[in-house]
Design a protein around this motif. Sequence first.
Motif, short mmCIF file in Angstrom:
data_model
loop_
_atom_site.label_atom_id
_atom_site.label_comp_id
_atom_site.label_asym_id
_atom_site.label_seq_id
_atom_site.Cartn_x
_atom_site.Cartn_y
_atom_site.Cartn_z
N GLY A 235 -5.94 1.32 5.10
CA GLY A 235 -6.52 1.73 6.33
C GLY A 235 -5.51 2.51 7.07
O GLY A 235 -4.65 3.17 6.64
N ASP B 28 -16.85 -3.68 8.37
CA ASP B 28 -15.27 -4.41 8.62
C ASP B 28 -15.66 -5.61 9.33
O ASP B 28 -15.94 -5.66 10.44
N SER C 124 -8.24 -2.73 9.93
CA SER C 124 -7.87 -1.55 9.03
C SER C 124 -8.36 -0.31 9.60
O SER C 124 -7.69 0.73 9.39
N ALA D 261 -11.86 -7.54 -0.64
CA ALA D 261 -12.35 -8.24 0.45
C ALA D 261 -13.86 -7.94 0.65
O ALA D 261 -14.84 -8.87 0.74
N HIS D 262 -14.10 -6.44 0.50
CA HIS D 262 -15.73 -6.10 0.69
C HIS D 262 -16.46 -6.65 -0.51
O HIS D 262 -17.39 -7.37 -0.31
N ASN E 170 -6.26 -7.23 0.17
CA ASN E 170 -6.61 -5.88 -0.14
C ASN E 170 -7.98 -5.82 0.63
O ASN E 170 -9.06 -6.37 0.30
N HIS E 171 -8.35 -4.96 1.62
CA HIS E 171 -9.34 -4.66 2.27
C HIS E 171 -10.56 -4.52 1.46
O HIS E 171 -11.76 -4.88 1.49
N ILE F 229 -12.23 -11.10 4.78
CA ILE F 229 -10.87 -11.45 4.63
C ILE F 229 -10.56 -12.91 4.43
O ILE F 229 -9.49 -13.45 3.80
N SER G 269 -17.98 2.66 1.47
CA SER G 269 -17.55 2.52 2.78
C SER G 269 -17.17 4.13 3.23
O SER G 269 -17.51 5.04 2.33
N LEU H 110 -3.48 -0.88 11.03
CA LEU H 110 -3.11 -2.18 10.23
C LEU H 110 -1.71 -2.80 10.86
O LEU H 110 -1.75 -4.21 10.52
N THR I 54 -5.30 -8.48 6.55
CA THR I 54 -5.73 -7.00 5.88
C THR I 54 -4.44 -6.59 6.03
O THR I 54 -3.94 -5.94 6.96
N GLU J 288 -8.63 -9.03 10.61
CA GLU J 288 -8.99 -7.57 9.89
C GLU J 288 -8.76 -6.55 11.05
O GLU J 288 -9.38 -6.67 12.22
#
Length: 333
Positions: free
Chosen positions: A82, A302, A10, A113-114, A109-110, A307, A135, A87, A78, A8
Amino acid sequence: MPIILAIESSCDETSASVCADGAILSNVIANQTIHEAYGGVVPELASRVHQQNIVPAVQQALLNAKVSKNDIDAVAFTRGPGLLGSLLVGVSFAKAFALARKLPLIEVNHMQAHILAHFIADVKPQFPFLCLTVSGGHTQIVLVKDYFDMEVIGQTLDDAAGEAMDKTSKILGLPYPGGPLIDKNARNGNPDAYKFPEPQIPGFDFSFSGLKTSILYFIRDNVAKNPEFIEQNMADICASVEKRIATILLNKLKAAATQYGIKDIALAGGVSANTGLREGLTALGKQQGWNVFIPKFEYCTDNAAMIAIAGYHKFLKNDFVDQSVAPLARMPM
């Protein structure tokens, strides 16, 4: 039992994680302090520090997980959204590692993933569920029908909730990052000390630009009367701002849950680490009879563990990409 290495990068955290058959074995996060002097993330500096941090972060993740690079079955990363330079570092490393080891690549996709961070825990939400994803750059209400079948039913029309907190911290003269400091000060304040307006936006969409302006004028006018106003009332100001942001978010979430008839409600994203928002959602959940799901703090900001869990579920579907993949600064849900 697939073992997945996840990357990760981003924004300004360089993170690496190892996941084995859906269980997180390690989650290493290297933060960047260089941005404190500038009051915000400087994209060029962020990408340079990612280059310094990524190899040590991966090495530590493998060490903590007690696995070697020879044990890895796939590499998840990721792809976006971002900062493009940030990235690029993570994507390039993932591609190089996978190419050298002849491993499959998994793009993530960030923002998805959250949401999927909730599947790291033993107790998981049931599909379909609603997720309030908050976020620094995004504020969304997402209808989650399956692991990768997600529909954004509400989002910010201008600024995100995290941006409102960051702007407030700058107005108050707090150092970067200001969000945690607003949270810390708010714990000692009266959330009803000052009243800030709630935007009247139709449907499930949000707007925070007007709130930012009202906070700016409120501080300006009171400081004109009393130059010590901020110092004397810091805790109450922070508590009142935090409460208004939380009520804006939760009122929309309540309306969405009512319309869709959904009882499983989740919270995700960096701002989900905010104590006032977490406590507000928990209280509202008890009132509404919801099943509320909030990730551990380490999975809110993050991190590569989210991820990794997203990559694991893509691995089960044989959802891979080839070496032509490139990062995307904007990547739709």
